[in-house]
Design a protein around this motif. Structure first.
Motif, short mmCIF file in Angstrom:
data_model
loop_
_atom_site.label_atom_id
_atom_site.label_comp_id
_atom_site.label_asym_id
_atom_site.label_seq_id
_atom_site.Cartn_x
_atom_site.Cartn_y
_atom_site.Cartn_z
N LEU A 464 49.14 -43.56 69.89
CA LEU A 464 50.39 -42.79 69.97
C LEU A 464 50.28 -41.89 71.18
O LEU A 464 49.27 -41.22 71.35
CB LEU A 464 50.53 -41.87 68.77
N GLY A 465 51.30 -41.87 72.02
CA GLY A 465 51.26 -40.99 73.19
C GLY A 465 50.53 -41.66 74.34
O GLY A 465 50.18 -42.85 74.27
N ALA A 466 50.30 -40.89 75.39
CA ALA A 466 49.68 -41.46 76.59
C ALA A 466 48.83 -40.42 77.29
O ALA A 466 49.07 -39.22 77.14
CB ALA A 466 50.76 -41.98 77.54
N ARG A 467 47.85 -40.92 78.03
CA ARG A 467 47.16 -40.03 78.97
C ARG A 467 47.63 -40.44 80.37
O ARG A 467 48.18 -41.51 80.57
CB ARG A 467 45.64 -40.11 78.82
N HIS A 468 47.43 -39.57 81.33
CA HIS A 468 47.82 -39.77 82.74
C HIS A 468 49.35 -39.68 82.90
O HIS A 468 50.09 -39.65 81.91
CB HIS A 468 47.34 -41.13 83.29
N GLY A 469 49.78 -39.62 84.17
CA GLY A 469 51.21 -39.48 84.45
C GLY A 469 51.74 -38.16 83.90
O GLY A 469 50.97 -37.30 83.43
N ALA A 470 53.06 -38.01 83.92
CA ALA A 470 53.66 -36.76 83.41
C ALA A 470 53.37 -36.54 81.93
O ALA A 470 53.01 -35.43 81.52
CB ALA A 470 55.16 -36.76 83.69
N PRO A 471 53.47 -37.61 81.08
CA PRO A 471 53.17 -37.36 79.67
C PRO A 471 51.74 -36.90 79.43
O PRO A 471 51.45 -36.25 78.43
CB PRO A 471 53.41 -38.71 78.98
N GLY A 472 50.83 -37.27 80.34
CA GLY A 472 49.41 -36.95 80.18
C GLY A 472 49.10 -35.48 80.33
O GLY A 472 48.00 -35.04 79.98
N ILE A 473 50.05 -34.69 80.84
CA ILE A 473 49.83 -33.23 80.88
C ILE A 473 50.90 -32.49 80.06
O ILE A 473 50.61 -31.47 79.45
CB ILE A 473 49.75 -32.70 82.34
N ARG A 474 52.11 -33.07 80.01
CA ARG A 474 53.17 -32.37 79.26
C ARG A 474 52.85 -32.31 77.77
O ARG A 474 53.33 -31.43 77.06
CB ARG A 474 54.52 -33.05 79.49
N LYS A 475 52.02 -33.27 77.30
CA LYS A 475 51.69 -33.25 75.87
C LYS A 475 50.87 -32.01 75.50
O LYS A 475 50.75 -31.69 74.33
CB LYS A 475 50.94 -34.52 75.48
N TYR A 476 50.29 -31.35 76.49
CA TYR A 476 49.52 -30.14 76.22
C TYR A 476 50.38 -28.89 76.31
O TYR A 476 49.85 -27.78 76.45
CB TYR A 476 48.35 -30.04 77.20
N THR A 477 51.69 -29.07 76.29
CA THR A 477 52.60 -27.93 76.40
C THR A 477 53.70 -28.00 75.34
O THR A 477 53.98 -29.07 74.80
CB THR A 477 53.30 -27.90 77.78
#
Ligand code: NAD
Length: 520
Positions: A464-477
């Motif tokens: 579920l979800g992704a690492r890298h790209g925009a989602p790879g950092i926005r998920k930590y916010t």
């Protein structure tokens, strides 16, 4: 075969600490079976204390701003490139992988990831102005911003101690969070080294903490004290963590198992396809979530492809990783993998598969080993084609045509990565779109992981979800939408008191804006 329960021995060049203060656990070099270090076994109490420490220092870390945080990451990037041999040696000592595996997948990734997130975090998390169509919003300014979550927990597997553990901490830190990292029990040394490196690079105390201990004790406790959990590991544990995060209503990102298919069409460049299938199935001793785990080859080129792979596989060296160039394929990192790989090969052999290379591990060899093994005459009744093997095996199946290959590629609960080899790249892209996987390569495999700008995640049971790209950092916010009304009426028509006039007005506005459909 030595195990960690035996008395500690002095391994070459490695100081062994006496386990004076229990509870401690031995770290074993999988290539030799020797104990090389002892680490603390922490539990819920230490997790709670670390969480309090992390939360206390997070606001100051956030207040440093992107440039302040990036300075620490750039110093760490320099440390990695200046001390790559130390990092490689630490990774090899606890995983048993070949030095080149560690250099390419872990050190290159480390060096690029520190720079990537230092350079791009600010842009990816910048405020975004949003154009809004609603007539009720006319004249208002709308924008979103991304605020750090606070305290992020990262739980890591043993196969890539840098990439799949510490690697996920870098964007979480760049987003302004404090981080607690729990490495796998078998491979804590790389994470402990990186904690030291970050401290030396100026990271404030408590912003990044490594907690070592057992998954079912410390791991579970960690999920209970953080604001978000980033987990990489097996699908069964991922489900447990997802459920625990659900009960706490905290976000989680799950990077789980895979069974990546590799399709070879009759018009493929067979030499390249054979080189890639072999390399990306045996790389890291096959212990990569995005390893090539099963190959489907169109009938007209099957024999030629198998002949090429067999010759190349037989030439692979499976020696002890004593230094650069010492071996092609290293040891298995954990003991239980020897049993899993043996079981998949034996199950296939019993059901009619042919072992054309490898297949017979030496039971007397110290450490944990399985030779690079190629299987043919395989089908989906066999575990090696349907369950994640996570070892140095390459099962190759003959298929009638591309349609059968696509059907079989999708006949899996997993959907992480896939590959299609064909000289017709238009056809390759069409096939890629029909494969149920988070990333698909045409005439390549695995290497897309190094594209830090592109999201990488699993479909189906792969995550579920992704690492890298925009989602790879926005998920930590947390994303926050801010609506600002600067120029406005004292009383807008929709507010109290309700009158027949405002009812009619809103009706007319609705008809005017939407009466002919919004796309006209
Ligand atoms: P694992 O699930 O056994 O363990 C992963 C981590 O979870 C370890 O740190 C472990 O201590 C911890 N853990 C175990 N039980 C826990 C619990 N109940 N609560 C909290 N934490 C717990 O996985 P593994 O054997 O270390 O790694 C191999 C698996 O990881 C393979 O399936 C592989 O495909 C997968 N993997 C996936 C990716 C990806 O990006 N999708 C990358 C690497 C590995």
């Amino acid at each position: 075969m030595s195990t960690q329960e035996q008395a500690p021995e002095q391994a070459d060049g490695q100081a062994v600490t006496d386990p004076a203060t229990p509870p401690q656990k031995a770290v074993v070099d999988p290539a030799t079976g020797r104990t090389i270090a002892w680490v603390d076994q922490l539990g819920p109490e230490e997790a709670a204390k670390a969480a309090a420490r992390g939360r206390a220092v997070q606001p100051a870390w956030e207040a440093l701003g992107f440039e302040g945080r990036a300075r620490v990451m750039r110093r760490a990037q320099k440390w990695v490139t200046d001390h790559s041999d130390e990092l490689v040696a630490t990774i090899v000592s606890e995983t048993g992988k070949a030095w080149e595996d560690a250099q390419m997948a872990e050190v290159m990734y480390a060096a690029s990831a520190f720079g990537h997130w230092a350079d791009h975090a600010e842009g990816l998390l910048a405020d975004e102005r949003i154009k809004v169509a609603s007539p009720l919003m006319k004249g208002k300014k709308v924008f979103t911003r991304h605020a750090p979550l606070g305290l992020v927990g990262v739980i890591a597997p043993w196969n890539y101690p840098f990439v799949n553990g510490f690697g996920d901490c870098i964007p979480a830190l760049m987003a302004g969070n404090s981080v607690l990292l729990k490495p796998a029990e078998k491979t804590p040394l790389t994470s402990l080294l990186m904690a030291r490196v970050l401290r030396e690079c100026g990271l404030p105390d408590g912003v990044f903490q490594v907690l070592t201990g057992k998954g079912s004790v410390l791991g579970e406790a960690l999920v209970d004290v953080v604001d978000m959990i980033m987990f990489t590991g097996s699908t069964p544990v991922g489900r447990t963590i997802g459920a625990q995060a659900g009960r706490r209503l905290i976000p989680c990102s799950l990077e789980l198992g895979g069974k990546d298919p590799f399709i070879v069409l009759a018009d493929a460049d067979l030499e390249r396809a054979a080189n890639h299938a072999l390399f990306y199935s045996m790389f890291n001793t096959g212990q990569t979530c995005i390893s090539v785990e099963r190959v489907y080859v169109e009938a007209p080129v099957y024999d030629e492809f198998v002949a090429k792979i067999t010759k190349k596989a037989k030439a692979l060296r499976n020696g002890t990783p004593t230094g650069p160039g010492a071996t092609d394929v290293g040891a298995l990192t954990i003991e239980s993998q020897v049993a899993t790989v043996s079981e998949h090969v034996e199950d296939a052999r019993k059901k009619g598969a042919t072992i054309v290379a490898g297949g017979d591990p030496d039971p007397n060899r110290p450490g944990w080993w399985y030779p690079p093994t190629v299987l043919t005459d395989v089908d989906h009744s066999m575990e090696c084609m349907t369950e994640e093997t996570f070892g140095p095996t390459l099962p190759i199946m003959k298929v009638a045509d591309a349609e059968e290959a696509i059907r079989l590629a999708n006949d899996s609960p997993y959907g992480l990565m896939a590959s299609v080899f064909t000289k017709d790249t238009v056809k390759g892209e069409q096939i890629a779109r029909r494969i149920q996987a988070g990333s698909v390569h045409v005439n390549d495999a695995l290497i897309g992981y190094t594209a830090l700008e592109a999201p990488m995640g699993g479909w189906k049971d792969s995550g579920l979800g992704a690492r890298h790209g925009a989602p790879g950092i926005r998920k930590y916010t947390n994303s926050q939408t801010i609506i600002v009304s600067k120029y406005h009426l004292k009383k807008e028509p929709q507010v109290y008191p309700y009158t027949g006039r405002s009812f009619k007005l809103l009706g007319r506005v609705t008809k005017f804006f939407y009466g002919r459909g919004t796309r006209d």
